[in-house]
Structures are given as structure tokens and as C-alpha cells.
Design a protein around this motif. Structure first.
Motif, short mmCIF file in Angstrom:
data_model
loop_
_atom_site.label_atom_id
_atom_site.label_comp_id
_atom_site.label_asym_id
_atom_site.label_seq_id
_atom_site.Cartn_x
_atom_site.Cartn_y
_atom_site.Cartn_z
N GLN A 4 2.36 5.79 -1.19
CA GLN A 4 2.70 4.99 -2.36
C GLN A 4 3.63 3.73 -1.43
N ALA A 5 3.72 2.70 -1.31
CA ALA A 5 4.71 1.14 -0.93
C ALA A 5 5.65 0.98 -1.78
N SER A 6 6.84 0.36 -0.30
CA SER A 6 8.04 0.51 -1.08
C SER A 6 8.71 -0.16 -0.17
N SER A 16 14.87 -10.28 7.38
CA SER A 16 13.85 -9.17 7.73
C SER A 16 13.52 -8.20 6.32
N LEU A 17 12.34 -7.98 6.45
CA LEU A 17 12.33 -6.76 5.43
C LEU A 17 11.43 -5.65 6.31
N ARG A 18 11.85 -3.95 5.99
CA ARG A 18 10.58 -3.21 6.59
C ARG A 18 10.22 -2.45 5.05
N LEU A 19 9.32 -2.43 5.30
CA LEU A 19 8.50 -1.73 4.50
C LEU A 19 8.21 0.15 4.66
N SER A 20 7.39 0.49 3.82
CA SER A 20 7.23 2.07 4.04
C SER A 20 6.32 2.13 3.35
N CYS A 21 5.19 2.96 4.14
CA CYS A 21 4.51 3.76 2.69
C CYS A 21 3.93 5.79 3.12
N ALA A 22 4.15 6.21 2.18
CA ALA A 22 5.06 7.66 2.06
C ALA A 22 3.49 8.14 1.35
N VAL A 23 2.87 8.36 2.02
CA VAL A 23 1.30 9.26 2.36
C VAL A 23 1.24 10.47 1.30
N SER A 24 0.70 11.01 0.56
CA SER A 24 1.25 12.32 -0.21
C SER A 24 0.55 13.73 0.96
N LYS A 75 7.24 12.91 8.59
CA LYS A 75 7.35 12.58 7.79
C LYS A 75 5.81 12.54 6.87
N ASN A 76 5.67 12.10 7.51
CA ASN A 76 4.31 11.60 6.82
C ASN A 76 4.21 10.49 6.43
N GLY A 117 -2.73 2.35 -1.83
CA GLY A 117 -1.32 2.64 -2.18
C GLY A 117 -1.05 0.71 -3.37
N GLN A 118 -0.09 1.50 -4.30
CA GLN A 118 -0.20 0.80 -5.91
C GLN A 118 0.24 -0.90 -5.36
N GLY A 119 0.68 -1.45 -3.65
CA GLY A 119 1.81 -2.91 -4.04
C GLY A 119 2.77 -2.29 -3.85
N THR A 120 3.74 -3.21 -2.51
CA THR A 120 5.14 -4.07 -3.32
C THR A 120 5.30 -4.93 -2.51
N LEU A 121 5.88 -6.30 -3.45
CA LEU A 121 5.81 -7.54 -3.97
C LEU A 121 7.52 -8.19 -2.49
N VAL A 122 6.29 -9.21 -1.44
CA VAL A 122 7.74 -9.54 -1.35
C VAL A 122 7.57 -10.88 -1.81
N THR A 123 8.66 -11.41 -1.96
CA THR A 123 8.82 -12.75 -2.00
C THR A 123 9.69 -13.71 -1.25
#
Length: 126
Positions: A4-6, A16-24, A75-76, A117-123
Motif C-alpha cells: 500500500q503506497a501513500s 520535498s515529499l516522502r512516499l511510504s509503502c506499507a507491506v501486509s 514496521k514493515n 502496490g496501487q500507486g500514489t500520484l505525485v504532481t
């Protein structure tokens, strides 16, 4: 296993942005975890990857020195810190994982990754 990307959003050039990817599941179940991106009308491309156990990270030339991939095994989660963002960084960003080790020359190949993951949009606005 689900990824799950966010963390995407709208940011100005230079921001700047920080993307996270949570792994089940457990991140330790994977050997490689990485980030890819797809801009409108373009093919999905490699951004960064690293071995979960440690070792060197690999970056696309276009993001080297600006982006940093990291992981928190407890934290996976896997992160992508993006600094000095440019309009050409605008894309949907995907996290991906591969269970088995692959040779270094192949880590940039999206076909090597088994889970997405499903993707998260960065603009990035100019």
C-alpha cells in the motif's frame, strides 16, 4: 501479500515529499523492494531499489542525489524520500517487491518484481 503506497500529493518545484509503502506481510519475506513511476502517456520506469537485508541502493540516473530509498523492517515499511523535486518527476509512483534475489544488472527491470502496490500520484508544479 499486499503493498500500500501513500504520501503523494501536489508540491512546487524544489519541494520535498516522502512516499511510504506499507507491506501486509513481513518485509523480510522479500529480497528486493523498490519504487517505479509512470508519467502520463509514458511507460513505467525504474526509480530506486534496495535489498531489504541491507547493502547498496540503486537509483535511476534521473533521481540520483535527490531521492533516497530506505526501509523500516520492524514496521514493515519502505520509504522514498524525494527532494529537489522537478516537474518531470510528476507521475504515479508504485512500490514493488521481489521475493528472490536477482542479479544487480536486473534490479531495474520491472518484470523482476512479483508484487505491486496501487500507486500514489505525485504532481510537481512549475
Amino acid at each position: 501479500v499486499q503493498l500500500q503506497a501513500s504520501g503523494g500529493g501536489l508540491v512546487q518545484t524544489g519541494g520535498s515529499l516522502r512516499l511510504s509503502c506499507a507491506v501486509s506481510g513481513r518485509t523480510s519475506s522479500f529480497y528486493h523492494m523498490g519504487w517505479f513511476r509512470q508519467a502520463p502517456g509514458k511507460e513505467r520506469e525504474f526509480v530506486a531499489t534496495r535489498a531489504i537485508s541491507g547493502g547498496n541502493s540503486v537509483y535511476a540516473d534521473s533521481v540520483k542525489g535527490r531521492f533516497t530509498i530506505s526501509r523500516d523492517i520492524a514496521k514493515n515499511m519502505v520509504f522514498l524520500q524525494m527532494n529537489s523535486l522537478k516537474p518531470e518527476d510528476t507521475a504515479v509512483y508504485y512500490c514493488a517487491a521481489r521475493g528472490q534475489r536477482v542479479v544487480l544488472s536486473a534490479v531495474r527491470d520491472l518484470r523482476q518484481y512479483d508484487y505491486w502496490g496501487q500507486g500514489t500520484l505525485v504532481t510537481v508544479s512549475s
